[in-house]
Design an enzyme around this catalytic site. Structure first.
Site, PDB file in Angstrom:
ATOM      1  N   ASN A 272      36.614  45.102  45.800  1.00 15.42           N
ATOM      2  CA  ASN A 272      35.365  44.545  45.277  1.00 15.42           C
ATOM      3  C   ASN A 272      35.581  43.767  43.982  1.00 15.42           C
ATOM      4  O   ASN A 272      34.744  42.946  43.588  1.00 15.42           O
ATOM      5  CB  ASN A 272      34.285  45.624  45.114  1.00 15.42           C
ATOM      6  N   HIS A 273      36.724  43.964  43.343  1.00 18.40           N
ATOM      7  CA  HIS A 273      36.993  43.187  42.134  1.00 18.40           C
ATOM      8  C   HIS A 273      37.748  41.897  42.414  1.00 18.40           C
ATOM      9  O   HIS A 273      37.988  41.113  41.495  1.00 18.40           O
ATOM     10  CB  HIS A 273      37.758  44.041  41.112  1.00 18.40           C
TER      11      HIS A 273
ATOM     12  N   HIS B 292      38.965  52.630  45.504  1.00 19.00           N
ATOM     13  CA  HIS B 292      37.646  52.322  44.932  1.00 19.00           C
ATOM     14  C   HIS B 292      37.105  53.349  43.950  1.00 19.00           C
ATOM     15  O   HIS B 292      36.263  53.022  43.116  1.00 19.00           O
ATOM     16  CB  HIS B 292      36.646  52.136  46.085  1.00 19.00           C
TER      17      HIS B 292
ATOM     18  N   HIS C 221      44.034  47.712  38.901  1.00 19.67           N
ATOM     19  CA  HIS C 221      43.197  47.261  37.777  1.00 19.67           C
ATOM     20  C   HIS C 221      44.000  46.812  36.575  1.00 19.67           C
ATOM     21  O   HIS C 221      43.769  47.265  35.449  1.00 19.67           O
ATOM     22  CB  HIS C 221      42.231  48.379  37.369  1.00 19.67           C
TER      23      HIS C 221
ATOM     24  N   HIS D  80      39.207  48.956  51.322  1.00 21.95           N
ATOM     25  CA  HIS D  80      39.070  49.278  49.902  1.00 21.95           C
ATOM     26  C   HIS D  80      37.971  50.309  49.615  1.00 21.95           C
ATOM     27  O   HIS D  80      38.200  51.267  48.900  1.00 21.95           O
ATOM     28  CB  HIS D  80      38.785  48.012  49.095  1.00 21.95           C
TER      29      HIS D  80
ATOM     30  N   ASP E 121      41.459  45.725  44.376  1.00 19.98           N
ATOM     31  CA  ASP E 121      41.232  45.954  42.944  1.00 19.98           C
ATOM     32  C   ASP E 121      42.520  45.864  42.132  1.00 19.98           C
ATOM     33  O   ASP E 121      42.894  46.790  41.402  1.00 19.98           O
ATOM     34  CB  ASP E 121      40.518  47.298  42.712  1.00 19.98           C
TER      35      ASP E 121
ATOM     36  N   ASP F 215      43.822  51.234  43.756  1.00 20.19           N
ATOM     37  CA  ASP F 215      43.465  50.344  42.653  1.00 20.19           C
ATOM     38  C   ASP F 215      44.537  50.306  41.568  1.00 20.19           C
ATOM     39  O   ASP F 215      45.059  51.334  41.179  1.00 20.19           O
ATOM     40  CB  ASP F 215      42.174  50.857  41.975  1.00 20.19           C
TER      41      ASP F 215
END
Lengths: 164, 551
Positions: free
Chosen positions: B286-287, B454, B227, B338, B254, B225
Site C-alpha cells: 500500500n505504500h 502490512h 519501510h 501485501h 512496503d 515490510d
C-alpha cells in the site's frame, strides 16, 4: 450486618478484578476474539501482580485449558479462575527483603556479589531452571561488566525502582 | 562493517518444572517452600560444588544447605519471571499505542480522500465546469511523455565517486551497490533513472500474479515490510544470502516510506530484480503509491537526495509502482500478497485486470456524467478532454469501481479473530477479514495458506486463523529502537515454513530488556501526549458530551 458489608466489599472487589483481568487479557488478544495463546498466560497472570512458580503456573494452565488443549485459552474460562486467584491473594510477589536474603543464601561468604558463573549455575541448574534466553536477559541487566559479577543489592534496587 | 545483532531461533522453549506444593500463608518465605526429591531439582554438579564450598561434614548438614540454596534459587527465579512479565506487558501496551496512532493517521488521510471522492461523485457539475479545480484537488498533471528518455543526457561527472553500474547488470552490481550504500554513498541520478527505466520495461512483462514452484533443494525466502530500513535488508542478505537462481526471494511490498533509506532499498531490490528477474519477486504494497509517499516521507527523501532530478525520478516511480505485480502464488498452494483479502476477493478477476491503471489508493475511479462505470471501457467520457487531467479521461484509462476495490482490499486488509468481513475502520481502506473468510477464499481457489505483511508484529511474524494466515514483517525496531523484531520465512513444498527472527540496533543489541522497554514506552507515551494536546479541544468536547453531570 457485617456480613452484608463484607459481601458488598467483595462484590466491588470482584468487579474491579474483572475489569483488570479483562484489560490484561486484551493486551495479548491479538485477534480480538477473546482468546490468547497459552504461552502468554504466564505473562498475563504475572502482569496482574501474581508470582506463581512455574509449577503453579502449569497447574493454573491445566485449570483454564480446554479438555482437548487447543493451544489457546478462552477468556470465559480464564476469568473465573483468575478472579479466585486475585480474591484469595494467591501467589503474592516476593518482597524486596526476601529477595535480598535469597541472594545472600547463595553468597554465604557475604561478599555482596555473585560471580557471573555462580549466578548462571544456580539459575540454570537449580530450582526451576532458566531457559537460555531468560539467563541472557537477566545477565544483560544484572552484570557489572567491569567485574563480571552481579552486585545484587544494587541490582535489586534498580529493578524495584524501575517497577515503580 | 559488521552490525551487532541478535539472531535468535524462533520460539523460546518454556521450561516448566514439576509442581511444588506450597504453604498456605500469605507471605512467601523461602523457608516455607517444600522440596521435592533433590534428585529431580538439583543436579549432581551443584551438590558437588556446594560440597566444595564447605557445606559441612555431616550429610544432614549438607542436605539442609542444599535445600536452602535450592529455595533461594527458586525465590530469585520466581521474582525474575514476574518482573520480566511486567516488562513484556508494558512493551505490548506501548506497541498498541504506536499502532493506534499510526492507523489513525492513515485513516485520517483516507477519510479525507473519500470525502473528496464523494464530493466529486455527487457534484459532477463542478467537474465539468471547472476541470482545473479537480486537477488541483486530485493530483499532478501528466508530464509530457515525449521527454521520457531525457535522462540519457544527464552527465555523470568524473568527480562522482559513488557506484557506477554497468548495463546489462550482473550480480557484481548488486555487491557494488551494497558496499557503496554501507558507506552511505548516494547513487547518481543517471544510474537511478537507468535502473528505473529498465525495471519498468521488465515489470510490464510480468503478469499480475507470478506463479512460482519450489523444490526441496530450492527453498524460497519471503520478506515483509522494509519501510526504508536499509540495515534490515543488509542483515537479511547477509544472513540468508544474496538472491540467486538457487536462492529466490519474494519481497512482499512496503519497501519505502518512514525509514530514511527507501531509495537505497529500492535500488538494491530493483537491481536484484534486473539481474534475477525470475528469482526475485516484488509485490506491490500500500505504500508503493505516490500519494502515500508524499505523506510518509519517501517523496521528501528523494527530493532531498536528488535536488536536480528528484521530480523526474518520482514521476517514473509513480508508473513503476502501478506495474508492480499484485502478488505471487507458490506451488499453487500459497498466496503471497501485501495486505489481505475480503469476502468478495476474486482471484480470477485480479489475474485479468490491467493493474497499471491503479495509480493510487487516494484516486478512486471517478464516474463521469453522473453515471457509475460498470462496464470497463464501454463508455467514454465526452465532456472532458483527457489531456493534462489524470483523474478521468476516457473511462478506459481507469479501472472499474469493482476492480479498484478488489485491489485495495488486497493491499490494505487485516486479518482479525472476529468472523465475517468488516470495513477496516482503523485504516480507512480495505477490510477486516475473519477466519471464516480465509477458509472460504482459500478453499475456493484450492489454496492452503495466505502469507501477508502490512502489520508490525513484536516477534516479526505471527500466525493466525488456525495456521492459515501468516503475517511476516521485516523492519525491526520499526517504531523505536527495541520495539519489535523483524523476520523472514523460508519454505519449500512439502515442508513447514521456517521462521528467522532478528533485530538490528546501532547500540549494543544486548541492551537489557528493561531499558529497551523504558525507551519504547516513554516514546509511545510522548507521542500519545502530543496527540492529546493537539486534539485537546476536540477531546474535551467529547468528554463533556459524555459527562452529563458536568463533573
Amino acid at each position: 450486618m457485617a456480613d452484608d458489608r463484607d459481601r458488598e466489599g467483595t462484590e466491588i472487589a470482584v468487579a474491579e478484578f474483572h475489569k483488570k483481568i479483562k484489560e490484561a487479557f486484551e493486551v495479548f488478544d491479538h485477534e480480538s476474539n477473546n482468546t490468547v495463546d497459552v504461552r502468554e498466560i504466564g505473562t498475563i497472570i504475572r502482569s496482574l501482580g501474581c508470582c506463581p512458580s512455574e509449577g503453579e503456573l502449569h497447574d493454573l494452565i491445566a485449570e483454564v485449558e480446554e479438555e482437548e488443549p487447543t493451544g489457546y485459552i478462552r477468556f470465559e474460562k480464564f476469568l473465573p479462575v483468575m478472579t479466585e486467584v486475585l480474591l484469595e491473594r494467591r501467589y503474592r510477589p516476593i518482597p524486596e527483603d526476601i529477595l535480598h536474603r535469597a541472594f545472600e543464601v547463595l553468597d554465604p561468604a557475604k561478599r555482596g556479589f555473585l560471580s557471573k558463573e555462580e549466578l548462571i549455575k544456580y539459575m540454570t541448574e537449580a530450582g526451576e531452571p532458566f531457559s537460555r534466553e531468560e539467563m541472557e536477559e537477566m545477565l544483560s541487566a544484572a552484570i557489572d561488566p567491569e567485574s563480571n559479577s552481579v552486585h545484587y543489592k544494587d541490582y535489586i534496587t534498580m529493578m524495584v525502582i524501575d517497577e515503580n | 562493517m559488521s552490525l551487532p545483532l541478535c539472531f535468535l531461533d524462533c520460539g523460546p522453549d518454556k521450561v516448566l518444572g514439576p509442581s511444588i506444593t506450597k504453604a498456605a500463608s500469605e507471605e512467601v518465605e523461602a523457608e516455607e517452600f517444600e522440596c521435592l526429591a533433590e534428585t529431580i531439582l538439583l543436579s549432581e554438579k551443584l551438590i558437588h560444588d556446594l560440597q566444595d564450598m564447605g557445606c559441612g561434614t555431616s550429610s544432614s548438614m549438607k542436605d539442609k544447605k542444599c535445600e536452602k540454596a535450592l529455595k533461594a534459587a527458586l525465590v530469585i527465579q520466581n521474582w525474575y519471571r514476574g518482573h520480566s512479565a511486567q516488562l513484556k506487558t508494558r512493551q505490548r501496551y506501548a506497541l498498541t499505542i504506536f499502532q493506534s496512532i499510526e492507523y489513525a493517521d492513515e485513516q485520517g488521510q483516507l477519510e479525507l480522500s473519500n470525502f473528496f471522492s464523494f464530493m466529486l461523485e455527487n457534484y459532477t457539475r463542478v467537474f465539468e465546469e471547472d476541470p482545473e479545480l479537480v486537477t488541483h484537488l486530485f493530483g499532478s498533471n501528466i508530464q509530457d511523455k515525449d521527454r521520457q528518455n531525457y535522462w540519457v543526457l544527464i552527465d555523470v561527472p568524473d568527480s562522482y565517486c559513488g557506484p557506477r553500474l554497468q548495463f546489462p547488470l550482473t550480480f557484481t552490481d548488486i555487491d557494488l551497490l551494497i558496499e557503496a550504500f554501507k558507506q552511505q554513498q548516494i547513487l547518481h541520478a543517471y544510474y537511478v533513472l537507468e535502473v528505473l527505466f529498465e525495471t519498468k520495461k521488465l515489470l510490464q512483462q510480468m503478469p499480475n500474479f507470478t506463479h512460482i514452484k519450489t523444490s526441496p533443494s530450492k527453498e524460497i525466502t519471503i520478506c515483509g515490510d522494509l519501510h526504508g530500513k536499509l540495515d534490515d535488508l543488509f542483515l537479511i542478505y547477509s544472513k540468508n544470502g544474496l538472491p540467486s537462481v538457487s536462492n529466490p526471494y519474494v519481497f512482499n511490498g512496503d519497501f519505502v516510506d518512514r525509514g530514511k533509506n527507501s531509495m537505497e532499498i529500492l535500488m538494491i531490490l530493483f537491481v536484484s530484480f534486473l539481474v534475477y528477474p525470475n528469482d526475485l519477486h516484488l509485490n506491490r504494497g500500500n505504500h508503493e503509491d505516490f500519494m502515500m509517499n508524499m505523506r510518509y516521507g519517501f517523496t521528501k527523501e528523494v527530493l532531498h537526495k536528488y535536488k536536480l532530478h528528484g521530480k523526474k525520478i518520482l514521476q517514473v516511480l509513480e508508473d513503476i509502482y502501478t506495474w508492480l505485480p499484485i502478488g505471487t502464488i507458490i506451488d499453487n498452494e500459497i498466496l503471497v500478497i501485501h495486505g489481505g483479502i475480503s469476502e468478495s476477493t476474486d482471484l480470477n478477476l485480479l489475474h485479468r485486470i490491467e493493474r497499471n491503471k491503479l495509480k493510487s489508493v487516494l484516486m478512486p475511479p471517478i464516474p463521469i456524467d453522473g453515471d457509475h462505470a460498470t462496464e470497463k471501457g464501454n463508455k467514454v467520457g465526452t465532456t472532458i478532454t483527457a489531456r493534462g487531467i489524470r483523474t478521468n479521461g476516457s473511462l478506459s484509462e481507469q479501472l472499474t469501481k469493482h476492480e479498484w476495490e478488489q485491489v485495495i482490499d488486497i493491499l490494505w486488509s487485516d486479518p482479525r479473530g472476529k468472523r465475517g468481513c468488516y470495513p477496516n475502520t482503523s485504516r480507512g481502506g480495505g477490510c477486516y477479514f475473519g477466519p471464516d473468510i480465509t477458509s472460504k477464499i482459500l478453499n475456493k481457489y484450492q489454496l492452503k495458506m495466505l502469507i501477508r505483511s502490512h502489520e508490525c508484529k513484536p516477534e516479526g511474524y505471527e500466525i493466525c486463523h488456525d495456521g492459515k494466515v501468516i503475517t511476516v514483517f521485516s523492519a525491526s525496531n520499526y517504531y523505536e529502537e527495541g520495539s519489535n523484531r523483524g523476520a523472514y520465512i523460508r519454505l519449500s513444498s512439502g515442508t513447514p515454513p521456517r521462521f528467522f527472527q532478528y533485530q538490528v540496533t546501532r547500540a549494543t543489541c544486548l541492551r537489557p530488556l528493561y531499558q529497551r522497554v523504558n525507551a519504547v514506552e516513554s516514546r509511545a507515551i510522548r507521542m500519545l501526549k502530543e496527540r492529546m494536546i493537539s486534539q485537546k479541544t476536540d477531546l474535551i468536547r467529547v468528554f463533556q458530551l459524555q459527562d452529563s453531570s458536568k463533573s
